[in-house]
Enzyme design. Sequence first.
Site, PDB file in Angstrom:
ATOM      1  N   HIS A 159     -48.762 -15.654  -0.807  1.00 39.00           N
ATOM      2  CA  HIS A 159     -49.276 -16.898  -0.235  1.00 39.00           C
ATOM      3  C   HIS A 159     -49.723 -17.832  -1.350  1.00 39.00           C
ATOM      4  CE1 HIS A 159     -53.836 -15.618   0.180  1.00 39.00           C
ATOM      5  NE2 HIS A 159     -53.359 -15.327  -1.004  1.00 39.00           N
ATOM      6  N   CYS A 178     -55.563 -19.269  -7.044  1.00 30.69           N
ATOM      7  CA  CYS A 178     -54.869 -19.141  -5.757  1.00 30.69           C
ATOM      8  C   CYS A 178     -54.049 -20.397  -5.427  1.00 30.69           C
ATOM      9  CB  CYS A 178     -55.876 -18.875  -4.640  1.00 30.69           C
ATOM     10  SG  CYS A 178     -56.798 -17.365  -4.899  1.00 30.69           S
ATOM     11  N   HIS A 184     -48.820 -16.188  -5.053  1.00 34.85           N
ATOM     12  CA  HIS A 184     -49.105 -14.872  -5.628  1.00 34.85           C
ATOM     13  C   HIS A 184     -49.146 -13.884  -4.474  1.00 34.85           C
ATOM     14  CE1 HIS A 184     -52.973 -16.443  -4.292  1.00 34.85           C
ATOM     15  NE2 HIS A 184     -53.294 -15.178  -4.065  1.00 34.85           N
ATOM     16  N   HIS A 186     -50.327 -10.096  -2.394  1.00 35.95           N
ATOM     17  CA  HIS A 186     -51.351  -9.085  -2.123  1.00 35.95           C
ATOM     18  C   HIS A 186     -50.713  -7.923  -1.382  1.00 35.95           C
ATOM     19  CE1 HIS A 186     -54.775 -11.588  -3.208  1.00 35.95           C
ATOM     20  NE2 HIS A 186     -54.267 -12.569  -2.479  1.00 35.95           N
ATOM     21  N   ASP A 224     -44.010  -8.273   6.112  1.00 35.18           N
ATOM     22  CA  ASP A 224     -43.841  -7.497   4.886  1.00 35.18           C
ATOM     23  C   ASP A 224     -42.787  -8.133   3.980  1.00 35.18           C
ATOM     24  OD1 ASP A 224     -44.401  -5.364   3.175  1.00 35.18           O
ATOM     25  OD2 ASP A 224     -42.754  -4.168   3.998  1.00 35.18           O
ATOM     26  N   HIS A 225     -43.159  -8.323   2.712  1.00 35.47           N
ATOM     27  CA  HIS A 225     -42.273  -8.904   1.688  1.00 35.47           C
ATOM     28  C   HIS A 225     -41.839 -10.338   2.020  1.00 35.47           C
ATOM     29  CE1 HIS A 225     -42.481  -4.916   0.126  1.00 35.47           C
ATOM     30  NE2 HIS A 225     -41.755  -5.233  -0.919  1.00 35.47           N
ATOM     31  N   GLU A 270     -57.717  -7.849   1.925  1.00 33.22           N
ATOM     32  CA  GLU A 270     -56.817  -8.576   1.029  1.00 33.22           C
ATOM     33  C   GLU A 270     -56.810  -7.894  -0.337  1.00 33.22           C
ATOM     34  OE1 GLU A 270     -56.747 -13.230   0.249  1.00 33.22           O
ATOM     35  OE2 GLU A 270     -58.257 -12.219  -0.944  1.00 33.22           O
TER      36      GLU A 270
HETATM   37 NI    NI Z   1     -54.571 -14.605  -2.563  1.00 34.35          NI
END
Ligand code: NI
Length: 283
Positions: A159, A178, A184, A186, A224-225, A270
């Site tokens: 995100h 961010c 980036h 998580h 996912d991904h 997160e």
């Molecule tokens: Ni983040």
Amino acid sequence: MLSMTRRVHFSAAIADWLPDRKISENESIFGMDCTSEPYGHNYTLDVTVEGEIDPRTGIIVNIKELDLIVRQRVLQELDRKFLNRSVNFFCNRPVTAETLLECVHSLLNRQLPPIITLTGLRLEETPQHVAEWRASEGYEEKDRPGMLLTRVYEFAASHRLHSPHLTDEENRELFGKCNYAHGHGHNYIVEVTVAGPVQPRSGRVIDEALLDDIVNAEVIDRYDHRHFNYDLPEFADLIPSTEVVTKMIWDRLQSHIHAPARLYRVIVRETARNIFEYRGEDE
Ligand code: NI
């Protein structure tokens, strides 16, 4: 009032099988791969009690006394047993995390010293499968305690935090790293908790395979991904902060959980240090 929790561990064998039912009924309750062969779990049980601090001692109850009651009442009955065969409570009901907590509740309730009250039980069957009972939640169905059942899932996604309502400089100021242009990632851990009465036939609050199917279809396989900002239409006009992701997961799951079960809580981790929780809005 102040509460305290004592943790104990025990091991037990169970079978996904009711001996007095037909094979087809066992398959419909436990799934097609069920058998009468036992398998085991290492269980972690948390017993929470509430009481007043005794001004003479500074404690609400002697922890050794509480520990002894839990060991004598619960562990002697359950530890190292094949529960389906050795424990009367399970002679005609499925052994699940939920029915095990019902059993523990019946073994402990009214056995505690009158200065304390049993207010919570939590049973971890695996780190991904946890049942909880809390007196405060008050959803007792007749004399059967209501239960919470939590399943834990994970997915990886990217995100970028960037608000169209702020200037580029304000975005950099507010979101820092961010806000980097390409986002980036998580590894998100999602805890989904469902509340409700334990169904007598299945011994469950909700069919865990059904819950997994719902969560996988609505959340895990979908996210996912992926990159929240670019890949997912539901985030097109939203800033995919984990606050927003947590609420989105709640919104996507809620309508799929049918009465008498209901979605109770969504927690999204997160990172190990950033944890978000949503329980919906009061109606
Ligand atoms: Ni983040």
